[in-house]
Design a protein around this motif. Sequence first.
Motif, PDB file in Angstrom:
ATOM      1  N   ARG A  16       1.312  -1.208   0.029  1.00 15.90           N
ATOM      2  CA  ARG A  16       0.131   0.165   0.162  1.00 15.90           C
ATOM      3  C   ARG A  16       0.655   1.015   0.292  1.00 15.90           C
ATOM      4  N   ASP A  17      -0.227   2.420  -0.596  1.00 20.12           N
ATOM      5  CA  ASP A  17       1.026   3.546  -0.067  1.00 20.12           C
ATOM      6  C   ASP A  17       0.888   4.207   0.815  1.00 20.12           C
ATOM      7  N   LEU A  18       2.197   5.780   1.390  1.00 20.42           N
ATOM      8  CA  LEU A  18       2.486   5.070   2.827  1.00 20.42           C
ATOM      9  C   LEU A  18       0.568   6.581   2.937  1.00 20.42           C
ATOM     10  N   ALA A  19       0.780   6.902   1.968  1.00 29.69           N
ATOM     11  CA  ALA A  19      -0.801   8.504   2.423  1.00 29.69           C
ATOM     12  C   ALA A  19      -1.999   7.191   2.610  1.00 29.69           C
ATOM     13  N   SER A  20      -1.941   6.827   1.889  1.00 28.29           N
ATOM     14  CA  SER A  20      -3.357   5.831   2.222  1.00 28.29           C
ATOM     15  C   SER A  20      -3.240   5.197   3.618  1.00 28.29           C
ATOM     16  N   LEU A  21      -2.325   4.409   3.752  1.00 29.51           N
ATOM     17  CA  LEU A  21      -2.280   4.186   5.350  1.00 29.51           C
ATOM     18  C   LEU A  21      -1.839   5.002   6.541  1.00 29.51           C
ATOM     19  N   ALA A  22      -1.451   6.032   6.724  1.00 31.40           N
ATOM     20  CA  ALA A  22      -1.254   7.257   7.426  1.00 31.40           C
ATOM     21  C   ALA A  22      -2.221   7.613   7.722  1.00 31.40           C
ATOM     22  N   ASP A  23      -3.532   7.213   6.461  1.00 31.98           N
ATOM     23  CA  ASP A  23      -5.166   8.270   6.488  1.00 31.98           C
ATOM     24  C   ASP A  23      -5.700   6.787   7.330  1.00 31.98           C
ATOM     25  N   GLU A  24      -5.927   5.766   7.117  1.00 33.49           N
ATOM     26  CA  GLU A  24      -6.533   4.646   7.622  1.00 33.49           C
ATOM     27  C   GLU A  24      -5.842   4.103   9.171  1.00 33.49           C
ATOM     28  N   VAL A  25      -4.767   3.916   9.320  1.00 34.36           N
ATOM     29  CA  VAL A  25      -4.051   3.335  10.560  1.00 34.36           C
ATOM     30  C   VAL A  25      -4.217   3.954  11.684  1.00 34.36           C
ATOM     31  N   ASP A  26      -4.322   4.681  13.274  1.00 39.88           N
ATOM     32  CA  ASP A  26      -4.154   5.058  13.897  1.00 39.88           C
ATOM     33  C   ASP A  26      -3.247   4.820  14.742  1.00 39.88           C
ATOM     34  N   ILE A  27      -2.760   4.173  15.179  1.00 41.37           N
ATOM     35  CA  ILE A  27      -2.035   3.660  15.976  1.00 41.37           C
ATOM     36  C   ILE A  27      -1.046   2.245  15.987  1.00 41.37           C
ATOM     37  N   VAL A  28       0.300   2.328  15.812  1.00 35.55           N
ATOM     38  CA  VAL A  28       1.520   1.018  15.376  1.00 35.55           C
ATOM     39  C   VAL A  28       1.929   1.047  17.149  1.00 35.55           C
ATOM     40  N   THR A  29       1.697  -0.906  17.449  1.00 32.70           N
ATOM     41  CA  THR A  29       1.716  -0.809  18.404  1.00 32.70           C
ATOM     42  C   THR A  29       3.574  -1.555  18.189  1.00 32.70           C
ATOM     43  N   THR A  30       4.503  -1.387  18.682  1.00 35.29           N
ATOM     44  CA  THR A  30       5.851  -1.576  19.344  1.00 35.29           C
ATOM     45  C   THR A  30       6.177  -2.042  21.030  1.00 35.29           C
ATOM     46  N   ALA A  31       7.115  -3.647  20.782  1.00 38.80           N
ATOM     47  CA  ALA A  31       7.684  -3.856  21.937  1.00 38.80           C
ATOM     48  C   ALA A  31       9.215  -4.245  21.729  1.00 38.80           C
ATOM     49  N   THR A  32       9.313  -4.630  22.890  1.00 40.13           N
ATOM     50  CA  THR A  32      10.416  -5.055  23.808  1.00 40.13           C
ATOM     51  C   THR A  32      10.700  -5.832  24.038  1.00 40.13           C
ATOM     52  N   PHE A  33      11.305  -7.564  24.379  1.00 43.44           N
ATOM     53  CA  PHE A  33      11.614  -7.937  25.568  1.00 43.44           C
ATOM     54  C   PHE A  33      13.099  -8.566  25.662  1.00 43.44           C
ATOM     55  N   GLY A  34      13.960  -7.852  26.742  1.00 45.84           N
ATOM     56  CA  GLY A  34      15.266  -8.382  26.346  1.00 45.84           C
ATOM     57  C   GLY A  34      16.210  -8.563  27.891  1.00 45.84           C
ATOM     58  N   PRO A  35      17.282  -8.383  27.949  1.00 45.71           N
ATOM     59  CA  PRO A  35      17.912  -7.791  29.526  1.00 45.71           C
ATOM     60  C   PRO A  35      18.537  -6.694  28.726  1.00 45.71           C
ATOM     61  N   MET A  36      17.965  -5.841  29.841  1.00 48.88           N
ATOM     62  CA  MET A  36      18.450  -4.363  30.359  1.00 48.88           C
ATOM     63  C   MET A  36      18.444  -4.683  31.772  1.00 48.88           C
ATOM     64  N   CYS A  37      19.865  -4.087  32.082  1.00 48.00           N
ATOM     65  CA  CYS A  37      21.006  -4.449  33.302  1.00 48.00           C
ATOM     66  C   CYS A  37      20.798  -3.225  34.310  1.00 48.00           C
ATOM     67  N   SER A  38      20.317  -1.649  33.462  1.00 45.49           N
ATOM     68  CA  SER A  38      19.570  -0.502  34.153  1.00 45.49           C
ATOM     69  C   SER A  38      18.769  -0.582  34.787  1.00 45.49           C
ATOM     70  N   SER A  39      18.283  -1.018  35.413  1.00 47.22           N
ATOM     71  CA  SER A  39      16.854  -1.644  35.961  1.00 47.22           C
ATOM     72  C   SER A  39      17.094  -1.594  37.698  1.00 47.22           C
ATOM     73  N   GLY A  40      15.640  -1.562  38.231  1.00 44.63           N
ATOM     74  CA  GLY A  40      15.134  -1.436  39.528  1.00 44.63           C
ATOM     75  C   GLY A  40      15.049  -1.441  40.115  1.00 44.63           C
TER      76      GLY A  40
END
Length: 386
Positions: A32-56
């Motif tokens: 699909r062309d990006l212009a029509s996708l930008a009109d149709e889709v409102d939110i894109v969900t992103t994610a990651t699950f990995g080691p993150m040492c700087s946590s607590g």
Amino acid sequence: MAKTIAQINEKIKAGKVVVVTAEAFTRMAKERDLASLADEVDIVTTATFGPMCSSGAIINFGHWSPGIRMEEITLNGVSAYEGLAAVDTYIGATSESKFDPTYGGANVIEDLIAGKDVRLHARGKGTDCYPTKEIDTWINKETVNEFYLFNPRNAYQNYAAATNSTNRIKYTYMGSLLPRLSNITYSTSGELSPLLNDPYLRTIGLGTRIFLGGSVGYVAWNGTQFNTRRERNEHGIPKLPGATLALIGDAKEMSTDYIRSAYYEKYGVSMFVGVGIPIPVLDERMAEHLAISNDQIETTILDYGQEGHPALGSVTYAQLASGSVTMGDGKVVKTAPLSSVAKAREIADLLATWIKEKRFYLSEPVQMFPQDSFVKPLVPREGGVQ
């Protein structure tokens, strides 16, 4: 036509919002062309699950009777920071047990999230207002007051791949690196990764509402080692570690499905953290970034066997995910991820479901991140203030 976060939230409220995962959006953009996708889709969900040492985690135990000013604190034998108020502490994910180096702060946090009892031992010198000098008791997430994650550096915007050119195994936070360039490890979820889908941080800033560890969390600040001066490819993606996020969220509401402890042989304890960030499709430019695919995302291979970790070349996430990479001399090297793409997909799907069910709304950042930040090394020097 351009959209605002407020307009997208109204669509969530009305049950008319269109939400897809980053992988699904990338597939759609191939047809699909990006212009029509930008009109149709409102939110894109992103994610990651990995080691993150700087946590607590920050914990408030509540006051003992008679009171104690805790000056030495251990939780299941793991040292926690004593320099806050009398019964507050911060336990870092990588803090190690005095008795078992394979058990650490990440395990304590996971145990508390799971509802398990954890042994608290504390000592203090005794004061007029806090006369008790030692306590030995048990706590869990129901008995403490506050128990929340505060992670100073999570969700790296890209991360270098690691290998080892020496003649012996190197035991690192990137896993065990075999001799003579025999393996390459990497730790980013590629086209699903949050900050790779918004490379210039147009929609992510202080106050952004996110998925953190199975519950709702927030971006609290730019993460430590935040670097926006990295060289970028034609898609805006830095080829070495770039931006990072400091994250906060109520650990009492989290799940061990998305917060897990880990031990790296001869290195130490770390913690796997599940992060999901919804990115609003504000306009066609945003859609262009969200359409990024693994064959367009490059990272740098660093040699952890040599001082300074020199670069050995670049590689795409499509190549890394294939299971092997051909080096410049023709050597075929096996690759292995430290992060879990399967878990990242699960998080992206779950976050999309929350939004469709009107359980999760977007938030406007209250402040955007700096665009000219870089990381300074610690340089030895003598003397005081100069």
